[in-house]
Design a protein around this motif. Structure first.
Motif, PDB file in Angstrom:
ATOM      1  N   ILE A   1     -18.764   3.316 -51.589  1.00  0.00           N
ATOM      2  CA  ILE A   1     -18.891   4.691 -51.105  1.00  0.00           C
ATOM      3  C   ILE A   1     -19.200   3.734 -48.997  1.00  0.00           C
ATOM      4  O   ILE A   1     -18.732   4.212 -47.960  1.00  0.00           O
ATOM      5  CB  ILE A   1     -19.739   5.201 -51.074  1.00  0.00           C
ATOM      6  N   TYR A   2     -20.401   2.912 -49.211  1.00  0.00           N
ATOM      7  CA  TYR A   2     -20.716   2.642 -48.095  1.00  0.00           C
ATOM      8  C   TYR A   2     -20.930   1.293 -47.746  1.00  0.00           C
ATOM      9  O   TYR A   2     -20.975   0.807 -46.196  1.00  0.00           O
ATOM     10  CB  TYR A   2     -22.590   2.608 -48.691  1.00  0.00           C
ATOM     11  N   GLY A   3     -19.870   0.871 -47.882  1.00  0.00           N
ATOM     12  CA  GLY A   3     -19.007  -1.057 -47.343  1.00  0.00           C
ATOM     13  C   GLY A   3     -19.724  -1.759 -47.878  1.00  0.00           C
ATOM     14  O   GLY A   3     -20.271  -1.493 -48.708  1.00  0.00           O
ATOM     15  N   THR A   4     -19.855  -3.073 -47.651  1.00  0.00           N
ATOM     16  CA  THR A   4     -20.620  -4.646 -48.458  1.00  0.00           C
ATOM     17  C   THR A   4     -21.907  -4.509 -48.452  1.00  0.00           C
ATOM     18  O   THR A   4     -22.822  -5.482 -49.191  1.00  0.00           O
ATOM     19  CB  THR A   4     -19.958  -5.940 -47.700  1.00  0.00           C
ATOM     20  N   CYS A   5     -23.408  -3.836 -47.758  1.00  0.00           N
ATOM     21  CA  CYS A   5     -24.211  -4.036 -48.164  1.00  0.00           C
ATOM     22  C   CYS A   5     -24.493  -5.186 -47.866  1.00  0.00           C
ATOM     23  O   CYS A   5     -25.825  -5.054 -48.447  1.00  0.00           O
ATOM     24  CB  CYS A   5     -24.889  -3.053 -49.093  1.00  0.00           C
ATOM     25  N   HIS A   6     -24.357  -5.914 -46.425  1.00  0.00           N
ATOM     26  CA  HIS A   6     -24.743  -7.096 -46.297  1.00  0.00           C
ATOM     27  C   HIS A   6     -24.056  -7.997 -47.385  1.00  0.00           C
ATOM     28  O   HIS A   6     -25.066  -9.049 -47.522  1.00  0.00           O
ATOM     29  CB  HIS A   6     -26.007  -7.324 -46.000  1.00  0.00           C
ATOM     30  N   LEU A   7     -23.154  -7.769 -48.531  1.00  0.00           N
ATOM     31  CA  LEU A   7     -22.627  -8.956 -49.481  1.00  0.00           C
ATOM     32  C   LEU A   7     -21.498  -9.239 -48.551  1.00  0.00           C
ATOM     33  O   LEU A   7     -20.523  -8.609 -48.658  1.00  0.00           O
ATOM     34  CB  LEU A   7     -22.336  -8.094 -50.605  1.00  0.00           C
ATOM     35  N   ARG A   8     -21.845 -10.882 -49.007  1.00  0.00           N
ATOM     36  CA  ARG A   8     -19.904 -11.252 -48.839  1.00  0.00           C
ATOM     37  C   ARG A   8     -19.199 -11.099 -49.772  1.00  0.00           C
ATOM     38  O   ARG A   8     -19.599 -10.383 -50.928  1.00  0.00           O
ATOM     39  CB  ARG A   8     -20.594 -13.144 -48.613  1.00  0.00           C
ATOM     40  N   ALA A   9     -17.775 -11.504 -49.529  1.00  0.00           N
ATOM     41  CA  ALA A   9     -16.933 -11.099 -49.824  1.00  0.00           C
ATOM     42  C   ALA A   9     -16.735 -11.470 -51.520  1.00  0.00           C
ATOM     43  O   ALA A   9     -16.889 -13.144 -51.614  1.00  0.00           O
ATOM     44  CB  ALA A   9     -15.770 -11.019 -49.531  1.00  0.00           C
ATOM     45  N   GLY A  10     -16.634 -11.344 -52.899  1.00  0.00           N
ATOM     46  CA  GLY A  10     -16.706 -11.944 -53.685  1.00  0.00           C
ATOM     47  C   GLY A  10     -18.364 -11.487 -54.505  1.00  0.00           C
ATOM     48  O   GLY A  10     -18.779 -12.320 -55.399  1.00  0.00           O
TER      49      GLY A  10
END
Length: 195
Positions: free
Chosen positions: A165-174
């Motif tokens: 819903i909110y996007g990656t939330c500062h996490l990198r892909a994977g």
């Protein structure tokens, strides 16, 4: 990626502890036993323990301490105490600790289930020390690889974020796997209740 931390305090605990075991309050062993065992020895072991109850029917006046903002402490502590919540579960403390990189130290009885146990294997990412074992805490901590638990918990962080819903939330892909809080909730709801 987990960022560097001070690893101090070694153990963080803050919240309401009803130190009077009689009266209108409930005796809560998951809070009172760690407090009674370690409050007076906390400085010598790099523990930060703060009791924040202010109602003198539940605590003695000399036990009242000013409240603290837990997040800076949880952000740098090695272990964060997760006592039983006011409604009988672990509530938000376990998830907050996990999200901030602090290993949850669950102090509830052994037979109880942690929050979202259907989707998260808390045994692999936390330490469970029930009240009866609290006097042996120093030995238990000495035989526990806190950094291994912390590293095992890192992939679980996405399971608690609404990244769909909110996007990656500062996490990198994977980073943290593919499942997010929606997937966690669906897995919990799909699991039959055990009583």
């Amino acid at each position: 990626t987990l960022s560097p931390r001070r690893l101090s305090p070694k153990l963080f605990m803050a919240g309401v502890v009803q130190t009077k075991t009689h009266g209108p309050g409930l005796y809560e062993a998951s809070r009172l036993v760690p407090y009674n065992c370690w409050k007076n020895a906390s400085r010598s072991h790099d523990f930060f323990i703060r009791q924040t109850e202010t109602v003198t029917v539940s605590v003695n006046p000399w036990e009242i301490e000013p409240p603290v903002d837990p997040y800076p402490y949880e952000r740098h502590a090695s272990m964060c105490v997760v006592p039983e919540g006011k409604i009988g579960s672990y509530g938000h403390r376990a998830t907050n600790a996990l999200m901030l990189g602090c290993v949850p130290l669950i102090t509830k009885e052994l037979y109880s289930y942690p929050i979202l146990h259907e989707a998260i294997d808390w045994r692999a990412i936390s330490l469970h020390v029930p009240p009866a074992q609290m006097p042996q805490l120093l030995g238990i901590l000495a035989n526990t690889s806190v950094e291994s638990l912390r590293a095992a918990a890192a992939p679980m962080r996405r399971r608690l974020l609404w990244t769909s819903i909110y996007g990656t939330c500062h996490l990198r892909a994977g980073e943290g796997g593919a499942a997010d809080a929606f997937d966690t909730l669906m897995r919990v709801l799909a699991s039959p209740r055990r009583h």
